[in-house]
Design an enzyme around this catalytic site. Sequence first.
Site, PDB file in Angstrom:
ATOM      1  N   ALA A   2       0.715  -1.050   0.129  1.00 33.33           N
ATOM      2  CA  ALA A   2       0.004  -0.080   0.021  1.00 33.33           C
ATOM      3  C   ALA A   2       0.877   1.113   0.032  1.00 33.33           C
ATOM      4  CB  ALA A   2      -0.996   0.160   1.369  1.00 33.33           C
ATOM      5  N   GLY A   7       0.715  -5.069   1.042  1.00 29.40           N
ATOM      6  CA  GLY A   7      -0.437  -5.289   0.022  1.00 29.40           C
ATOM      7  C   GLY A   7      -0.159  -5.931  -1.147  1.00 29.40           C
ATOM      8  N   GLU A  32      -0.405  -9.275  -0.582  1.00 26.25           N
ATOM      9  CA  GLU A  32      -1.868  -9.664  -0.508  1.00 26.25           C
ATOM     10  C   GLU A  32      -2.533  -9.717  -1.582  1.00 26.25           C
ATOM     11  OE1 GLU A  32      -1.878  -6.671   2.747  1.00 26.25           O
ATOM     12  OE2 GLU A  32      -2.692  -8.196   4.086  1.00 26.25           O
ATOM     13  N   GLU A  51       4.883  -4.982   7.075  1.00 29.44           N
ATOM     14  CA  GLU A  51       4.077  -3.968   7.571  1.00 29.44           C
ATOM     15  C   GLU A  51       4.513  -3.861   9.106  1.00 29.44           C
ATOM     16  OE1 GLU A  51       2.732  -6.518   5.945  1.00 29.44           O
ATOM     17  OE2 GLU A  51       1.163  -5.862   4.596  1.00 29.44           O
TER      18      GLU A  51
HETATM   19  C1  HXC Z   1       5.107   4.320  -1.113  1.00 32.94           C
HETATM   20  C2  HXC Z   1       6.926   3.294  -2.119  1.00 32.94           C
HETATM   21  C3  HXC Z   1       6.656   2.334  -1.337  1.00 32.94           C
HETATM   22  C4  HXC Z   1       5.409   1.968  -0.823  1.00 32.94           C
HETATM   23  C5  HXC Z   1       8.686   1.934  -2.540  1.00 32.94           C
HETATM   24  N1  HXC Z   1       8.136   3.097  -2.664  1.00 32.94           N
HETATM   25  N2  HXC Z   1       7.627   1.332  -1.598  1.00 32.94           N
HETATM   26  N3  HXC Z   1       6.369   4.445  -2.014  1.00 32.94           N
HETATM   27  N4  HXC Z   1       4.532   3.195  -0.791  1.00 32.94           N
HETATM   28  N5  HXC Z   1       4.809   0.917  -0.299  1.00 32.94           N
HETATM   29  C6  HXC Z   1       8.988   4.168  -3.318  1.00 32.94           C
HETATM   30  C7  HXC Z   1       9.921   5.014  -2.275  1.00 32.94           C
HETATM   31  O1  HXC Z   1       9.660   5.618  -1.495  1.00 32.94           O
HETATM   32  C8  HXC Z   1      11.010   5.523  -3.609  1.00 32.94           C
HETATM   33  O2  HXC Z   1      10.300   6.768  -3.845  1.00 32.94           O
HETATM   34  C9  HXC Z   1      10.562   4.449  -4.681  1.00 32.94           C
HETATM   35  O3  HXC Z   1       9.512   3.950  -4.533  1.00 32.94           O
HETATM   36  C10 HXC Z   1      11.673   3.297  -4.926  1.00 32.94           C
HETATM   37  O4  HXC Z   1      11.705   2.818  -3.655  1.00 32.94           O
HETATM   38  P1  HXC Z   1      13.332   2.423  -2.918  1.00 32.94           P
HETATM   39  O5  HXC Z   1      13.106   2.266  -1.289  1.00 32.94           O
HETATM   40  O6  HXC Z   1      14.119   3.777  -3.074  1.00 32.94           O
HETATM   41  O7  HXC Z   1      13.807   1.223  -3.570  1.00 32.94           O
HETATM   42  P2  HXC Z   1      14.872   0.075  -2.897  1.00 32.94           P
HETATM   43  O8  HXC Z   1      15.935   0.842  -2.038  1.00 32.94           O
HETATM   44  O9  HXC Z   1      15.243  -0.671  -4.244  1.00 32.94           O
HETATM   45  O10 HXC Z   1      14.121  -0.558  -2.054  1.00 32.94           O
HETATM   46  C11 HXC Z   1      12.845  -1.329  -2.327  1.00 32.94           C
HETATM   47  C12 HXC Z   1      11.945  -1.761  -1.289  1.00 32.94           C
HETATM   48  C13 HXC Z   1      11.531  -0.523  -0.440  1.00 32.94           C
HETATM   49  C14 HXC Z   1      12.710  -2.781  -0.148  1.00 32.94           C
HETATM   50  C15 HXC Z   1      10.795  -2.477  -1.697  1.00 32.94           C
HETATM   51  O11 HXC Z   1      11.159   0.565  -1.394  1.00 32.94           O
HETATM   52  C16 HXC Z   1      10.676  -0.664   0.683  1.00 32.94           C
HETATM   53  O12 HXC Z   1      10.874  -1.392   1.808  1.00 32.94           O
HETATM   54  N6  HXC Z   1       9.258  -0.373   0.291  1.00 32.94           N
HETATM   55  C17 HXC Z   1       8.205  -0.424   1.278  1.00 32.94           C
HETATM   56  C18 HXC Z   1       7.780  -1.945   1.666  1.00 32.94           C
HETATM   57  C19 HXC Z   1       6.604  -1.963   2.564  1.00 32.94           C
HETATM   58  O13 HXC Z   1       6.985  -1.610   3.842  1.00 32.94           O
HETATM   59  N7  HXC Z   1       5.499  -2.271   1.891  1.00 32.94           N
HETATM   60  C20 HXC Z   1       4.281  -2.476   3.035  1.00 32.94           C
HETATM   61  C21 HXC Z   1       3.568  -1.283   2.793  1.00 32.94           C
HETATM   62  S1  HXC Z   1       2.341  -1.292   4.016  1.00 32.94           S
HETATM   63  P3  HXC Z   1      11.191   8.007  -4.049  1.00 32.94           P
HETATM   64  O14 HXC Z   1      10.248   9.274  -4.384  1.00 32.94           O
HETATM   65  O15 HXC Z   1      11.872   8.045  -2.668  1.00 32.94           O
HETATM   66  O16 HXC Z   1      12.022   7.695  -5.308  1.00 32.94           O
HETATM   67  C22 HXC Z   1       1.129  -2.343   3.468  1.00 32.94           C
HETATM   68  C23 HXC Z   1      -0.345  -2.454   4.291  1.00 32.94           C
HETATM   69  C24 HXC Z   1      -1.424  -3.092   3.513  1.00 32.94           C
HETATM   70  O17 HXC Z   1       1.272  -2.657   2.175  1.00 32.94           O
HETATM   71  C25 HXC Z   1      -2.516  -3.296   4.250  1.00 32.94           C
HETATM   72  C26 HXC Z   1      -3.670  -3.301   3.604  1.00 32.94           C
HETATM   73  C27 HXC Z   1      -4.064  -1.977   2.758  1.00 32.94           C
END
Ligand code: HXC
Length: 258
Positions: A65, A109, A112, A132
């Site tokens: 998400a 997400g 999921e 998460e």
């Molecule tokens: C918003 C995101 C994002 C996310 C990545 N980006 N994941 N933006 N929401 N979930 C954006 C980053 O901010 C960055 O933007 C660009 O994508 C590239 O990501 P990087 O982090 O620079 O890439 P990298 O170093 O290769 O790392 C990849 C990654 C990391 C390991 C996947 O991005 C990461 O940990 N992302 C979050 C993963 C996460 O926690 N997901 C769960 C979310 S909560 P900029 O603008 O800085 O370049 C969820 C809840 C669901 O899903 C529940 C139901 C709704």
Amino acid sequence: MTYENIIVAKHGKVALITLNRPKALNALSPDLTRELGEALDVLEIDPTVAAVVLTGSEKAFAAGADIKVMKDWSYMDVYSANFITATWERIAKFRKPTIAAVAGYALGGGCELAMMCDFIIAADNAKFGQPEITIGTIPGAGGTQRLTRLIGKSKAMEMVLTGRMMDAVEAERAGLVTRIVPADQLISDALKTAEKIASMSMPIAMMAKDAVNRAYEVSLSEGIHFERRLFHSTFATEDQKEGMNAFSEKRPPVFKDK
Ligand code: HXC
């Protein structure tokens, strides 16, 4: 129809939906999930579409998400809007067969969403996780439930509690994905698989899907009862006659989706 956050393309009787926010690693923003829901509404009633493949980019199926959109939401914001909304889970209720073709990250997400599809084909660079907890929340789109059913309590619990990612090999071993293919063959392989499904009778494929999915909802005896009723009802279709006659006549069947 054109969309801003997804691309929908037809390949014969298969619709390929590509999540298309590459710069944000396909983070699932409200606009993206709304568009995905709208596209699925259209595809579900399109008689020329018999199966759907859902994919992302080579780097990310979807990294979850959209954290930047969510971060300042209050309890009342998410409660009142009932986040996640029905559009998020639209694909889980989609009646035609769906395949998630996952390359790169399928996190939170994203994992999921992939699990809401009927099965997952993984590229060799796929990584699955429910991170998460590392950002102070828990899975909210079925992760604690679907992952646990798919890979069992021990692995699911570890992934949900530590945020550890699983690579494609582990995901296949654990039963999360049906098989692994080289990343550059992911889409062609998923489309080929979907086309195979689309070559069957669509209503029969829908019944088969319905019956398998019921296994996750009801007791064994109820599930078998449900299966038996659907099995019986296949005999009311023209396609059952065609399929069995074609076998007897040693020719390929020509299904009419009737
Ligand atoms: C918003 C995101 C994002 C996310 C990545 N980006 N994941 N933006 N929401 N979930 C954006 C980053 O901010 C960055 O933007 C660009 O994508 C590239 O990501 P990087 O982090 O620079 O890439 P990298 O170093 O290769 O790392 C990849 C990654 C990391 C390991 C996947 O991005 C990461 O940990 N992302 C979050 C993963 C996460 O926690 N997901 C769960 C979310 S909560 P900029 O603008 O800085 O370049 C969820 C809840 C669901 O899903 C529940 C139901 C709704």
